[in-house]
Each structure stands twice: as structure tokens, then as C-alpha cells.
Scaffold this active site. Structure first.
Site, PDB file in Angstrom:
ATOM      1  N   ASP A 148      37.524 -22.143 -24.563  1.00  0.00           N
ATOM      2  CA  ASP A 148      38.637 -22.720 -25.319  1.00  0.00           C
ATOM      3  C   ASP A 148      38.182 -22.857 -26.767  1.00  0.00           C
ATOM      4  O   ASP A 148      36.978 -22.776 -27.064  1.00  0.00           O
ATOM      5  CB  ASP A 148      38.997 -24.101 -24.735  1.00  0.00           C
ATOM      6  CG  ASP A 148      40.131 -24.769 -25.504  1.00  0.00           C
ATOM      7  OD1 ASP A 148      41.109 -24.069 -25.837  1.00  0.00           O
ATOM      8  OD2 ASP A 148      40.039 -25.978 -25.787  1.00  0.00           O
ATOM      9  N   SER A 149      39.139 -23.143 -27.629  1.00  0.00           N
ATOM     10  CA  SER A 149      38.801 -23.392 -29.031  1.00  0.00           C
ATOM     11  C   SER A 149      37.976 -24.672 -29.180  1.00  0.00           C
ATOM     12  O   SER A 149      37.307 -24.863 -30.188  1.00  0.00           O
ATOM     13  CB  SER A 149      40.083 -23.524 -29.840  1.00  0.00           C
ATOM     14  OG  SER A 149      40.918 -24.507 -29.252  1.00  0.00           O
ATOM     15  N   CYS A 162      42.495 -21.470 -23.483  1.00  0.00           N
ATOM     16  CA  CYS A 162      43.228 -21.770 -24.717  1.00  0.00           C
ATOM     17  C   CYS A 162      44.545 -20.983 -24.758  1.00  0.00           C
ATOM     18  O   CYS A 162      44.547 -19.757 -24.636  1.00  0.00           O
ATOM     19  CB  CYS A 162      42.346 -21.357 -25.895  1.00  0.00           C
ATOM     20  SG  CYS A 162      43.079 -21.637 -27.498  1.00  0.00           S
ATOM     21  N   GLU A 194      42.777 -35.696 -29.551  1.00  0.00           N
ATOM     22  CA  GLU A 194      41.335 -35.697 -29.880  1.00  0.00           C
ATOM     23  C   GLU A 194      40.876 -37.099 -30.284  1.00  0.00           C
ATOM     24  O   GLU A 194      39.745 -37.484 -30.033  1.00  0.00           O
ATOM     25  CB  GLU A 194      41.062 -34.735 -31.047  1.00  0.00           C
ATOM     26  CG  GLU A 194      41.317 -33.291 -30.701  1.00  0.00           C
ATOM     27  CD  GLU A 194      40.060 -32.514 -30.379  1.00  0.00           C
ATOM     28  OE1 GLU A 194      39.027 -32.825 -30.956  1.00  0.00           O
ATOM     29  OE2 GLU A 194      40.143 -31.599 -29.531  1.00  0.00           O
ATOM     30  N   CYS A 223      49.781 -26.023 -24.372  1.00  0.00           N
ATOM     31  CA  CYS A 223      48.570 -26.244 -25.179  1.00  0.00           C
ATOM     32  C   CYS A 223      47.617 -27.062 -24.322  1.00  0.00           C
ATOM     33  O   CYS A 223      48.049 -27.970 -23.593  1.00  0.00           O
ATOM     34  CB  CYS A 223      48.944 -26.994 -26.453  1.00  0.00           C
ATOM     35  SG  CYS A 223      47.523 -27.581 -27.395  1.00  0.00           S
ATOM     36  N   HIS A 261      45.732 -29.475 -24.865  1.00  0.00           N
ATOM     37  CA  HIS A 261      45.650 -30.921 -25.060  1.00  0.00           C
ATOM     38  C   HIS A 261      46.870 -31.681 -24.532  1.00  0.00           C
ATOM     39  O   HIS A 261      46.783 -32.871 -24.259  1.00  0.00           O
ATOM     40  CB  HIS A 261      45.514 -31.258 -26.548  1.00  0.00           C
ATOM     41  CG  HIS A 261      44.193 -30.892 -27.138  1.00  0.00           C
ATOM     42  ND1 HIS A 261      43.717 -29.592 -27.151  1.00  0.00           N
ATOM     43  CD2 HIS A 261      43.238 -31.648 -27.743  1.00  0.00           C
ATOM     44  CE1 HIS A 261      42.540 -29.567 -27.749  1.00  0.00           C
ATOM     45  NE2 HIS A 261      42.223 -30.805 -28.115  1.00  0.00           N
TER      46      HIS A 261
END
Ligand code: DGL
Length: 273
Positions: free
Chosen positions: A12-13, A75, A152, A184, A186
């Protein structure tokens, strides 16, 4: 084919893709995983397609050098930069297809909303996949650039998170979509906030469980060599090797939050070369 005892690579990023790894750990108790979070270059979701494709290739090549038997592109922004002609020496799994299949399995009024990063929205991979699988389906998309930093920062219970979720829910409500894809890594962390905002009439889907089902199917069919029961994962610990390209002060805290109740060894720094 790499041996059955080889790990499955996931990248993932950043660390948000651990939400996908969590679903894989839940479903595949015998498997081991190498996870790469490209934290030095996070976010991908604001970058151009050509840059994201370059990063994607570097992540894949890094994992291939580590001898993985399959690769999961956790991702969404990187998945949406894949092209039909892309092929690698091990099976590669992405998240757009499973997310789309989950939505199609539940929508009744055939109106689906997709919430994602700017790159994923601009690439149009979800509308293309959904309409390829179910022509005539109506798809609405919205970029939600502030949701990644909110997650985050661990602010999912903050009124600011609720306000952003309220704003992004209006595309779902205004367009009378009965299904929303959290496109996404997140956003599933905000799943409960979306659920409270949208109520029971809207089904919220993310790709991770369908992806885990599909990978499990391929391990059973032998497309990917399955670790023998109890030999590799079950009872063997740790099951996750966690690698990052920047070891920030909050890496292990974020990893613990995204992976809970599963754990991982402390993150280690790597260079994707
Ligand atoms: N992992 C990205 C995605 O799923 C979100 C974070 C980023 O923008 O890199 O699109």
C-alpha cells in the site's frame, strides 16, 4: 510457482492497507505475509497516474525479489493505475474488482456511489469495472481528500470526522444510491460513522472481505500454492513482516490500530531501490 511456504506480498502507499491485510489474516490463518507500506511517498491518492504506476512497479518488483507467491495491491489508487496488459510472474490481486463485485451483489436499485481518493476517482476504474460487470448500472463518484489525514490522526471519533462524513454522504443521499463503496484503504476505519450517517437503507461495502474470499478460493483451487495446515501460519508467529520506506515516530502505533486485534513485529525500514 513459488513454494507453498512462501509468504503472500501485500503493499500500500502507507499503513492504511493494513485494513486489507487484517481481512486476509482473519480469513487465511495458515498464511504468512510480507507487507510493504510506502510511507516515504504517501499519499499516492493526490499523484498523477504515471507516478503511481512507477511506484506500483517498484513495489511489485521489490516483493517479487522477496520470493512472494502472490501479490495483493491493497491500495485503491495503485489498483486503479493497473492496465489490462500488466502481467507479472505471480498472481496479482487488486481491490477494484472485489469492491465492485461486493457492490453488485447487494445493490437493488442499481445506483452505486464510490468514495475514493482524487487519483482513484480521476482514473475512473470503479465506474469502468462496475459497468463492465453490469452494463447500465448508474455510478456516482466523489473524491474525499481529507478523510485519509483524519484517519491517520486517529480522529475518527472527532466531530470533524462526522462533519466530513456528512458532507461526503450527501452524494449518496442526493443521488438515491442504495450502495456505497468505500474505495480507499483508510475509509473502512470510518465505516461506523458512515453507517450512523446513512442508516440501514444504504449498504456500505469495502473490498477487503471479498478480496479475502477470492484469494482463499484460489488457495483452495491451487492457483496459488496454499501453506500446509498448521505448518506455516497457525501457531507460527509472527505471521506478518512489516516493512516501510519511512519509519516515522507513529508507524507502530498506526499499524497496531489498523491491524487490531492482529499484531505485527515492529516495522522495519526498507529501500524499494
Ligand atoms: N492507500 C490509498 C488508497 O487506497 C489511500 C492513501 C493515499 O492516498 O495514498 O487509495
Amino acid at each position: 510457482m513459488n513454494p507453498a511456504s512462501a509468504p503472500i506480498g501485500v503493499f500500500d502507499s502507507g499503513l492504511g492497507g493494513l485494513t486489507v491485510l487484517k481481512a486476509l489474516l482473519d480469513r487465511l490463518p495458515d498464511e504468512r505475509f510480507v507487507y510493504v507500506g510506502d510511507t516515504a511517498r504517501l499519499p499516492y491518492g493526490t499523484k498523477s497516474r504515471s507516478t503511481i504506476r512507477r511506484y506500483l512497479q517498484q513495489n511489485v518488483e521489490f516483493l517479487l525479489k522477496r520470493g512472494v507467491k502472490a501479490i495483493v495491491v491493497a491500495c485503491n489508487s495503485a489498483s486503479s493505475a493497473l492496465e489490462p496488459g500488466d502481467s507479472w510472474s505471480v498472481p496479482l490481486y487488486e481491490v477494484i474488482g472485489p469492491g465492485s463485485r461486493s457492490a453488485l451483489a447487494v445493490t437493488k436499485n442499481r445506483r452505486v456511489a464510490v468514495l475514493a481518493t482524487r487519483a482513484t476517482v480521476a482514473g475512473g476504474a470503479y465506474p469502468s469495472k462496475l459497468q463492465e460487470l453490469s452494463p447500465g448500472l448508474t455510478v456516482f463518484q466523489e473524491a474525499c481528500p481529507l478523510l485519509v489525514p483524519i484517519v491517520e490522526e486517529g480522529m475518527e471519533a472527532d466531530p470533524l470526522a462526522r462533519e466530513l462524513v456528512r458532507r461526503h454522504s450527501s452524494v449518496v443521499v442526493d443521488q438515491a444510491a442504495d450502495t456505497v463503496i468505500l474505495g480507499c484503504t483508510h475509509y473502512p476505519v470510518l465505516g461506523e460513522v458512515f453507517r450512523r450517517m446513512l442508516g440501514d437503507a444504504v449498504t456500505i461495502v469495502d473490498s477487503s472481505r471479498t478480496l479475502a474470499d477470492e484469494l482463499q478460493g484460489d488457495l483452495r483451487s491451487g492457483r496459488v500454492a496454499a501453506a500446509a495446515d498448521g505448518r506455516v501460519g497457525a501457531g507460527a508467529s509472527p505471521r506478518v513482516e512489516l516493512l516501510v520506506t519511512d519509519l516515522g515516530p507513529r508507524a507502530d502505533e498506526l499499524a497496531a490500530r489498523f491491524l487490531a486485534p492482529h499484531g505485527a513485529e515492529p516495522a522495519r525500514l526498507v529501500d524499494l531501490g
